[in-house]
Design a protein around this motif. Structure first.
Motif, PDB file in Angstrom:
ATOM      1  N   ASP A 180     -21.314 -28.256  38.258  1.00  0.00           N
ATOM      2  CA  ASP A 180     -22.750 -28.404  38.460  1.00  0.00           C
ATOM      3  C   ASP A 180     -23.503 -28.280  37.140  1.00  0.00           C
ATOM      4  O   ASP A 180     -23.054 -27.595  36.230  1.00  0.00           O
ATOM      5  CB  ASP A 180     -23.264 -27.345  39.442  1.00  0.00           C
ATOM      6  CG  ASP A 180     -22.854 -27.652  40.885  1.00  0.00           C
ATOM      7  OD1 ASP A 180     -22.058 -28.582  41.087  1.00  0.00           O
ATOM      8  OD2 ASP A 180     -23.338 -26.960  41.794  1.00  0.00           O
ATOM      9  N   GLU A 219     -29.927 -25.611  40.168  1.00  0.00           N
ATOM     10  CA  GLU A 219     -28.937 -26.685  40.173  1.00  0.00           C
ATOM     11  C   GLU A 219     -29.667 -28.031  40.178  1.00  0.00           C
ATOM     12  O   GLU A 219     -30.493 -28.289  41.044  1.00  0.00           O
ATOM     13  CB  GLU A 219     -28.071 -26.545  41.434  1.00  0.00           C
ATOM     14  CG  GLU A 219     -27.056 -27.643  41.584  1.00  0.00           C
ATOM     15  CD  GLU A 219     -26.435 -27.657  42.982  1.00  0.00           C
ATOM     16  OE1 GLU A 219     -26.084 -26.585  43.501  1.00  0.00           O
ATOM     17  OE2 GLU A 219     -26.315 -28.760  43.535  1.00  0.00           O
ATOM     18  N   SER A 222     -24.657 -32.062  40.900  1.00  0.00           N
ATOM     19  CA  SER A 222     -23.293 -31.676  41.242  1.00  0.00           C
ATOM     20  C   SER A 222     -22.392 -32.850  40.908  1.00  0.00           C
ATOM     21  O   SER A 222     -22.756 -33.994  41.179  1.00  0.00           O
ATOM     22  CB  SER A 222     -23.167 -31.410  42.744  1.00  0.00           C
ATOM     23  OG  SER A 222     -23.488 -30.095  43.039  1.00  0.00           O
TER      24      SER A 222
HETATM   25 MG    MG Z   1     -23.759 -27.535  44.491  1.00  0.00          MG
END
Ligand code: MG
Ligand code: TRF
Length: 275
Positions: free
Chosen positions: A211, A218, A221
């Motif tokens: 990530d 975040e 990904s």
């Molecule tokens: Mg994730």
């Protein structure tokens, strides 16, 4: 006695400003309420100045600008932009293992028994990648930037209607993980966010992911194949793939107090509150 802004005050301030109002401390309720009035009127003036700036200088929306900057950078690196349908089938979701037991299944907006608004692009990209593979010996590098939909609980970093960038290179030259990192860097630089961290995560759908994280948020990904999801899509070659949340990139770049300021909205335009 240390007093904080009330939740209602914080919410109101955050609509107009982008500071972390939660952390501020005051000596008394009277002090706090005076500070609130002052801060609110300053934030409202700055907001109005922002609206006047937009009216005086017509320009692309921040979100489509970043989409366009990233897309141009990827095309310059040899990626083909693709456009796939927003309405997808229950079967396509099942090929990504998104079936009733999975948390993501409950977040899907269903149109009817068999059709839904896509919660991700990956299943469509698998299909396109597989089709193009039969036309070339070389790598297949494709990406899409498009709307995806997920039922989300209210948060400063989640939108129910958001924009995903998904890129994938099937048959990358060299080590797929190193290639993946290079692509991530291309996207992050194009988004004007060159400082980020790569962290290993677990994912319900992808299992192991790499990530991209900025200050604990975040924004992407990513994974490499061969992967357990491949067989259902009749894909067997190595690949490098990544999915980015575009509104999150914009929110971090512009330091917006909530992702709603950067997304499709009737309340905000380029971070300014317009209603
Ligand atoms: Mg994730
Ligand atoms: N479908 C993912 C985004 C995504 C695309 N990927 C990934 C690889 C690992 C983890 C996530 C992704 C999502 C590859 O092409 O909806 O989050």
């Amino acid at each position: 006695m240390a007093v904080k802004y009330t939740d209602a005050q914080v919410q109101r301030l955050r609509e107009y400003g982008n500071v972390s109002y939660e952390a501020k401390l005051f000596e008394s309720i009277a002090d706090r309420d005076a500070a609130f009035s002052k801060e609110m009127s300053e934030a409202a003036s700055a907001n109005e100045a922002g609206i006047q700036q937009m009216i005086g200088h017509p320009a692309r929306h921040g979100l489509t600008q970043i989409m366009s900057d990233i897309s141009n950078a990827l095309v310059a690196d040899g990626f083909i932009e693709v456009r796939t349908p927003i309405i997808i089938s229950r079967d396509a979701l099942a090929r990504m293992t998104i079936t009733e037991e999975k948390p993501l299944f409950k977040q899907v907006f269903w149109l009817d028994e068999k059709r839904a608004l896509r919660p991700m692009l990956a299943t469509n990209l698998y299909t396109v990648m597989r089709s193009l593979r039969d036309h070339t010996k070389g790598p297949v590098k494709i990406f899409e930037v498009g709307s995806c939909f997920r039922k989300e609980s209210h948060s400063g970093m989640h939108l129910e209607e958001f924009t995903m960038l998904n890129l994938v290179d099937m048959g990358p030259a060299g080590d797929p993980t190193e290639t993946l990192k290079r692509y991530i860097d291309i996207v992050m630089k194009a988004a004007h966010l060159p400082d980020y961290n790569l962290v290993h995560e677990e994912s319900d759908v992808y299992k192991e992911t790499i990530d991209v994280d900025i200050n604990g948020q975040e924004v992407c990904s990513a994974a490499v194949g061969p992967h357990y999801l491949d067989a259902a899509h009749d894909v067997h070659e190595p690949w490098s793939g990544a999915g980015f949340g575009i509104e999150r990139l914009l929110t971090i770049k512009e330091k917006y107090s909530t992702v709603k300021k950067g997304g499709a909205s009737l309340s905000y335009l380029n971070g300014c509150k317009i209603n």
